[in-house]
Design a protein around this motif. Structure first.
Motif, PDB file in Angstrom:
ATOM      1  N   PHE A   9      40.553  -2.476  22.743  1.00  0.00           N
ATOM      2  CA  PHE A   9      41.329  -1.926  23.848  1.00  0.00           C
ATOM      3  C   PHE A   9      41.597  -0.443  23.642  1.00  0.00           C
ATOM      4  N   LEU A  12      38.690   1.955  24.337  1.00  0.00           N
ATOM      5  CA  LEU A  12      38.377   2.042  25.762  1.00  0.00           C
ATOM      6  C   LEU A  12      39.484   2.791  26.511  1.00  0.00           C
ATOM      7  N   PHE A  16      39.229   6.095  28.972  1.00  0.00           N
ATOM      8  CA  PHE A  16      39.679   6.055  30.369  1.00  0.00           C
ATOM      9  C   PHE A  16      40.797   7.060  30.601  1.00  0.00           C
ATOM     10  N   THR A  84      32.913  -0.540  29.704  1.00  0.00           N
ATOM     11  CA  THR A  84      33.702  -1.750  29.929  1.00  0.00           C
ATOM     12  C   THR A  84      32.900  -2.994  29.594  1.00  0.00           C
ATOM     13  N   LEU A  88      33.654  -5.761  26.870  1.00  0.00           N
ATOM     14  CA  LEU A  88      33.859  -7.113  27.346  1.00  0.00           C
ATOM     15  C   LEU A  88      33.041  -8.110  26.528  1.00  0.00           C
ATOM     16  N   LEU A  91      34.843  -8.739  23.494  1.00  0.00           N
ATOM     17  CA  LEU A  91      36.033  -9.561  23.704  1.00  0.00           C
ATOM     18  C   LEU A  91      35.659 -11.020  23.933  1.00  0.00           C
ATOM     19  N   ILE A 148      51.566  -8.438  23.855  1.00  0.00           N
ATOM     20  CA  ILE A 148      51.133  -7.129  24.305  1.00  0.00           C
ATOM     21  C   ILE A 148      50.853  -6.200  23.137  1.00  0.00           C
ATOM     22  N   LYS A 153      45.957 -11.095  26.266  1.00  0.00           N
ATOM     23  CA  LYS A 153      46.602 -11.726  27.408  1.00  0.00           C
ATOM     24  C   LYS A 153      45.662 -12.753  28.019  1.00  0.00           C
ATOM     25  N   ASP A 155      45.632 -16.167  31.064  1.00  0.00           N
ATOM     26  CA  ASP A 155      46.344 -16.994  32.024  1.00  0.00           C
ATOM     27  C   ASP A 155      46.482 -18.420  31.504  1.00  0.00           C
TER      28      ASP A 155
ATOM     29  N   LEU B 299      41.832 -12.686  34.794  1.00  0.00           N
ATOM     30  CA  LEU B 299      42.302 -13.429  33.620  1.00  0.00           C
ATOM     31  C   LEU B 299      42.320 -14.933  33.808  1.00  0.00           C
ATOM     32  N   ARG B 307      32.822 -12.533  37.355  1.00  0.00           N
ATOM     33  CA  ARG B 307      33.719 -11.469  36.930  1.00  0.00           C
ATOM     34  C   ARG B 307      33.019 -10.120  36.975  1.00  0.00           C
ATOM     35  N   THR B 311      33.748  -6.799  39.259  1.00  0.00           N
ATOM     36  CA  THR B 311      33.969  -5.469  38.686  1.00  0.00           C
ATOM     37  C   THR B 311      33.112  -4.455  39.414  1.00  0.00           C
ATOM     38  N   PHE B 362      41.136   2.139  36.437  1.00  0.00           N
ATOM     39  CA  PHE B 362      41.530   1.532  35.152  1.00  0.00           C
ATOM     40  C   PHE B 362      41.607   0.011  35.301  1.00  0.00           C
ATOM     41  N   SER B 365      38.486  -2.051  35.505  1.00  0.00           N
ATOM     42  CA  SER B 365      37.775  -2.298  34.253  1.00  0.00           C
ATOM     43  C   SER B 365      38.373  -3.526  33.591  1.00  0.00           C
ATOM     44  N   ILE B 366      37.594  -4.622  33.575  1.00  0.00           N
ATOM     45  CA  ILE B 366      38.180  -5.885  33.115  1.00  0.00           C
ATOM     46  C   ILE B 366      38.821  -5.759  31.750  1.00  0.00           C
ATOM     47  N   ALA B 367      38.127  -5.058  30.852  1.00  0.00           N
ATOM     48  CA  ALA B 367      38.631  -5.031  29.487  1.00  0.00           C
ATOM     49  C   ALA B 367      40.018  -4.395  29.436  1.00  0.00           C
ATOM     50  N   LEU B 368      40.288  -3.429  30.302  1.00  0.00           N
ATOM     51  CA  LEU B 368      41.628  -2.851  30.359  1.00  0.00           C
ATOM     52  C   LEU B 368      42.569  -3.766  31.130  1.00  0.00           C
ATOM     53  N   TYR B 370      42.633  -6.854  31.244  1.00  0.00           N
ATOM     54  CA  TYR B 370      43.104  -7.923  30.363  1.00  0.00           C
ATOM     55  C   TYR B 370      44.484  -7.612  29.812  1.00  0.00           C
ATOM     56  N   VAL B 371      44.702  -6.331  29.545  1.00  0.00           N
ATOM     57  CA  VAL B 371      45.973  -5.952  28.937  1.00  0.00           C
ATOM     58  C   VAL B 371      46.987  -5.509  29.994  1.00  0.00           C
ATOM     59  N   LEU B 372      46.490  -4.854  31.028  1.00  0.00           N
ATOM     60  CA  LEU B 372      47.417  -4.243  31.982  1.00  0.00           C
ATOM     61  C   LEU B 372      47.904  -5.224  33.045  1.00  0.00           C
ATOM     62  N   ARG B 373      47.166  -6.273  33.274  1.00  0.00           N
ATOM     63  CA  ARG B 373      47.551  -7.224  34.309  1.00  0.00           C
ATOM     64  C   ARG B 373      48.961  -7.749  34.081  1.00  0.00           C
TER      65      ARG B 373
END
Ligand code: HEM
Ligand SMILES: [Cu+2]
Lengths: 211, 775
Positions: A9, A12, A16, A84, A88, A91, A148, A153, A155, B299, B307, B311, B362, B365-368, B370-373
């Motif tokens: 993270f 990246l 960004f 990304t 991904l 990840l 966090i 994260k 669902d 997510l 996905r 994107t 931002f 971008s899925i990878a971001l 993931y954290v920002l959602r």
């Protein structure tokens, strides 16, 4: 050391945010420059092509200028998107040899089921350095499990199991919180991730009484 | 009652009965600003709660309700209605029309909106209003929030979607059919372009919301299991909601983009840069907006390829946006910029929107993501786009057209003060949210380390709130004491400025035309021929009141519903029987619908939105069916015989409708009435057969809640049956009039329009039959 979710993270994010700030600043600076330079002076003449009352709209030609600008931003965006996708891939691929833990979210807390069948509520203990794979679901409503500070994260959805992984190289206690509105207790749906020294963890884990 | 003239503006009657687009615009304006205050006060209350981590100003349930209603009110009852306020007032003027195509429907939209809002407000005083977030996630909403107020609030939303559908049809027909001669689609002022694309998106997005609300209401009230069963559940809702939700964010934005375009031209004294590319880019965005909804679901564990596809579309949609915003900025080059209040707001709004757009990338971008959602970063992003881009952009429009609406100038000095406070307040409020990206959204408590950021935000919130007080004061004070504005105070070039401020009821003296490339007026003949047009009707108000009562009774006392339904029937008949004269402009630019008269266009537009409604309901069925591992084989749950008979009946009835139309064209009264009666009979037979089928199922103990196969069957055929029933009511009316000879010789179009609807309902059945009975 192998990359963690945090590393993926962070690298990246820094790209960004650098580009984002750069683009934002350049565009806005240009805008401010144009405004300051072209502010109307009372004695200034009207531009030749100023729209006149009752006229149909005309346009300033500029397809070329615009095309160049869009190609420029497209190349930025395409770079970002490829980065990304690379991130991904990493990840999506949990390292081998992970400890597998089942997580069941409920209103309002977290239940963890260890590989040996041991269940605990509210606290998840893992050994330092070992990858951990989480199988996350929910027994009632839509939750979202977020640690966090580990940039993790996922669902938690009833009837569905989602997978996430992490690996932590520092012992300590990390907050687990819910990131999807799930009812009255949403704000206090807090759990702990305890990262332990591997030896301590092993002695704790092997001492567990599993019914 | 003399309904050709409007009563004076201090008379209450005028405001209850008016159908004039300018009056309706004012009503929308006042109401949306009222809801703005409501949503704003709620926000300030929860900002207070967040001023310290441990405060207890709002209990957790109260906090959730405040957050939810704030979101719903701001998105659905403030921003879009504010855009409709401007659109109502300005669009007919910009295109040279005397009014919207259907003035009474326009008033109806307004009253449905108001009464929808009232339902939401009433739900506050019931046992808990909506407390599940504006995204209404499942299964939280369907079963875990069993409060009465949630139902009432949901019904309020349903009324709002009705309002939106009605206005959508109206604006589509108006913009396509009532333009001044020579005003080609590409020559429309930017604001009208923005509104046109907005309503087109609305036309196909809101039926999805309506379908979602119907499924949700049926889960909550009738006990179907769409969202309670894991095969449908959370993910099904996500798909339906975001299929609506993503276009919705552009729906909110587009009118503001239009405002930007018009104001930029006026105050930079230059034509728009690459205007046609801007329009093309907007069309691309509007289309793509239906293909990106998955980025709200990154997510949920969707398939990696899906996905990836989402994107790509998400990032792709940022490019036309680039083109639009950059063209706006390039317009400023070599310009002569007058920094008057409307222009200041536009420039500020664009700057804010740029930040919103960049942060959107931002999130794409899925990878971001993931954290920002689910964090404050998302909250910051959408406030920069929606509150900063859309709302502030529309405020620019309010200032810009205020002199036109009132005939007075506002105080420029107060306008500037408002602008400065807005920029300071807005950024102090929302920028800290980006920095709070580790904090979950919608929580009443948080960690100590975020105290400074959150406190700064709260202070910003109050500044932002106070800035609006300056605006309200300015607008009210200037109403009385402002300098007279004259017809074109800004030196603008578009048509709305070529008439008095405020414009006379018929807008222009003479008919505007652009046939020789620039504006001229043809001596007034529109008003000369025939009777004067009507401007007053009591039925829009009555009809909305009736719907309101009918829905309110469902969650309070059924007697209220009974009164409501009675009043509804009365009002529908009243509306249908009223003599209301509104003529279409006889000199109009109508491409590409020259040959489609306005009623026909209206019907086609409406039916195309119904396609989405049924499309979503049928897709929901296909979705849960594919997600289920077992499903009863054909012929086990449902009797194929019933289905086949009903298919036969409905198809026959399509034929009889065609025959009725043919007879009316040939001038035979008896045949017309006869075939209509046959259709009516077949329709009744269909429903009767349906009734038998349902009672058989019930008698075998199969109900709404007996699993997905039963739930989907009852709901889908129920909604279809409701459409048949509505058709029968209309048929009854047509038949009664046909007996008196109404459709022979002239007026057979009415039968034609009814035929479209009826055929459509039949076609839907042609999909339902195989899907439910045969496979
Ligand atoms: C360049 C254009 C944009 C991109 C790429 C973009 C991207 C995104 C993404 C990926 C999300 C999902 C974030 C998440 O929940 O994890 C999001 C959320 C959101 N965006 Fe945008 N966006 C853009 C423009 C806009 C505009 C113009 C608006 C409104 C005027 C808007 C309003 C919203 C809203 C309301 C949400 C949050 C919905 C919720 O969860 O409550 N966005 N955006
Ligand atoms: Cu979106």
């Amino acid at each position: 050391m192998v990359a963690t979710t945090v590393d993926i993270f962070t690298s990246l994010w820094s790209i960004f945010s650098t580009l984002g700030v750069l683009v934002g600043v350049v565009v806005m600076a240009y805008m401010v420059y144009l405004i300051v330079r072209n502010r109307a002076k009372p004695e200034g003449p009207e531009p030749e092509d100023a729209p006149k009352p009752g006229e149909l709209p005309r346009e300033q030609k500029g397809a070329k200028k615009l095309l160049i600008s869009v190609i420029l931003s497209a190349s930025i965006v395409l770079t970002l998107i490829s980065l990304t996708f690379i991130a991904l891939d990493n990840l999506d691929r949990p390292p081998a040899g992970a400890m597998e833990v089942k997580v069941i979210a409920f209103q309002w807390g977290w239940k963890f089921i260890y590989p040996n069948g041991y269940e605990s509520i509210g606290e998840l203990r893992i050994p330092r350095g070992t990858p951990v794979k989480l199988y996350v679901t929910s027994q009632d409503v839509f939750h979202n499990m977020g640690i966090i500070s580990l940039r993790l994260k996922v669902d938690a959805i009833p009837g569905k199991t989602n997978i996430a992984w992490t690996r932590v190289y520092e012992t300590g206690v990390y907050d687990i919180r819910c990131f999807e509105l799930c009812g009255d207790g949403h704000g206090v749906m807090i759990g702990k991730l305890v990262v332990m020294d591997p030896e301590e963890f092993n002695s704790w884990y092997s001492s567990l009484q599993v019914s | 009652m003399d309904s050709h003239q409007l009563p004076p503006s201090y008379s209450i009657k005028r405001w209850l009965l008016t159908t004039n687009h300018k009056d309706v615009g004012i009503l929308y304006l006042v109401t949306s600003l009222y809801f703005l205050i409501l949503g704003g006060v709620l926000a300030l209350i929860f900002r207070l709660q967040l001023a310290q981590p441990g405060l207890n100003i709002l209990s957790p349930p109260a906090f959730n309700q405040a957050v939810t209603i704030h979101g719903l009110v701001m998105v659905l009852f403030v921003v879009s209605p504010l855009a409709f306020a401007l659109a109502n007032y300005v669009v007919p003027l910009q295109i040279g029309a005397r009014d919207l195509a259907f003035p009474r429907l326009n008033a109806l939209s307004y009253w449905l909106y108001l009464f929808g809002g009232l339902l939401v407000m009433i739900s506050f005083f019931q046992d808990r209003t909506l407390d599940v977030g504006w995204t209404l996630y499942q299964p939280l909403t369907s079963v875990f929030s069993p409060y009465v107020g949630v139902n009432t609030g949901g019904l309020g939303l349903a009324l709002l979607t009705a309002s939106v559908t009605v206005s959508t049809v109206n604006f589509v027909v108006t913009i396509f059919r009532s333009r001044a001669k020579g005003l080609r689609l590409t020559a429309l002022p930017m604001f009208t372009v923005g509104v046109l694309l907005t309503v087109l998106m609305m036309l196909y997005a809101f039926p999805a919301l309506l379908a979602g609300i119907i499924l949700l209401a049926s889960d909550r009230i009738l006990g179907t299991v769409y969202f309670t069963s894991p095969q449908g559940g959370a993910i099904l809702w996500d798909h339906i909601f975001w299929f609506f939700g993503h276009p919705e964010v552009y729906i909110v934005l587009f009118p503001a983009l239009g405002v930007f375009g018009d104001i930029l031209v006026t105050f930079s004294r230059r034509p728009l840069f690459a205007r046609r590319i801007i329009i093309a880019a907007m069309v691309v965005v509007a289309t793509l907006s239906f293909l990106v909804w998955g980025h709200h679901m990154f997510l949920t564990g969707m398939h990696p390829d899906v996905r990836r596809a989402f994107t790509v579309t998400t990032i792709a949609i940022s490019l036309p946006f680039d083109a639009i915003i950059l063209s706006f900025i390039y317009t400023l080059a070599k310009a002569r910029i007058e920094l008057k209040t409307p222009m200041l707001f536009v420039l500020g709004s664009i700057a804010i929107f740029i930040i919103g757009g960049i942060t959107g990338v931002f999130l794409g971008s899925i990878a971001l993501d993931y954290v920002l959602r689910g964090t404050y970063f998302v909250v910051a992003h959408f406030h920069y786009t929606m509150a900063g881009g859309a709302l502030v952009g529309l405020i620019a429009g309010v200032y810009y057209w205020y002199p036109k609406m009132t005939g007075r100038m506002f105080s420029e000095k107060l306008g500037r003060i408002h602008f400065i406070l807005t920029m300071i307040g807005f950024n102090t409020l929302y920028f800290p949210f980006f920095l709070s990206w580790e904090m979950p959204r919608r929580v009443p408590i948080y960690v100590e380390s975020l105290v400074p950021l959150q406190q700064i935000a709260t202070v910003g919130g109050f500044i932002f709130g106070a800035s609006f007080l300056v605006m309200f004061w300015n607008l009210l004070y200037s109403l009385r004491y402002g300098e007279p504005a004259g017809s074109n105070p800004w030196g603008a070039h578009t048509l709305e400025w070529m008439t008095e401020s405020p414009p006379p009821p018929h807008n222009f003296d003479g008919t505007p035309t652009f046939v020789d490339g620039k504006l001229s007026f043809i001596a007034a003949n529109g008003a000369a021929h025939g009777e004067p047009e009507t401007h007053l009707s009591r039925w829009p108000f009555m009809l909305s009141l009736a719907s309101f009562l009918a829905l309110l009774g469902l969650t309070t006392h059924l007697l209220v519903s009974v009164v409501g339904v009675g009043l509804l029937a009365f009002s529908v008949l009243g509306l249908a029987g009223e003599r209301f004269i509104s003529r279409e402009e006889d000199l109009g630019e109508r491409w590409p619908f020259e040959r489609v008269d306005r009623m026909k266009l209206a019907w086609w537009t409406f039916i195309s939105s119904e396609v989405v409604l049924f499309g979503v309901i049928l897709s929901a069925y296909v979705y849960v069916r594919t997600a289920s591992s077992t499903w009863p084989a054909p012929g086990t749950l449902l009797d194929i015989g019933h289905g086949a008979v009903n298919t036969f009946i409905l198809l026959t009835s399509s034929l009889t409708v065609v025959l009725a139309l043919a007879s009316s064209r040939m001038g035979s009264r008896t045949c017309t009435a006869g075939f209509l009666a046959a259709t009516l009979g077949l329709g009744i037979l269909f429903l009767f057969n349906k009734y038998n089928e349902w009672s058989e199922l019930f008698s075998h103990g199969i109900t709404f809640s007996s699993g997905l196969p039963a739930s989907t069957f009852f709901l889908t055929t129920g909604i279809h049956g409701a459409h048949v029933f509505a058709g029968l009511l209309a048929l009854g009316y047509l038949f009664a009039r046909a007996l008196k000879g109404a459709y022979v010789g002239k007026g057979h179009e009415t039968l034609e329009y009814f035929g479209y609807y009826w055929h459509f309902v039949d076609i839907v059945w042609v999909f339902i039959f195989p899907l439910f009975y045969l496979v």
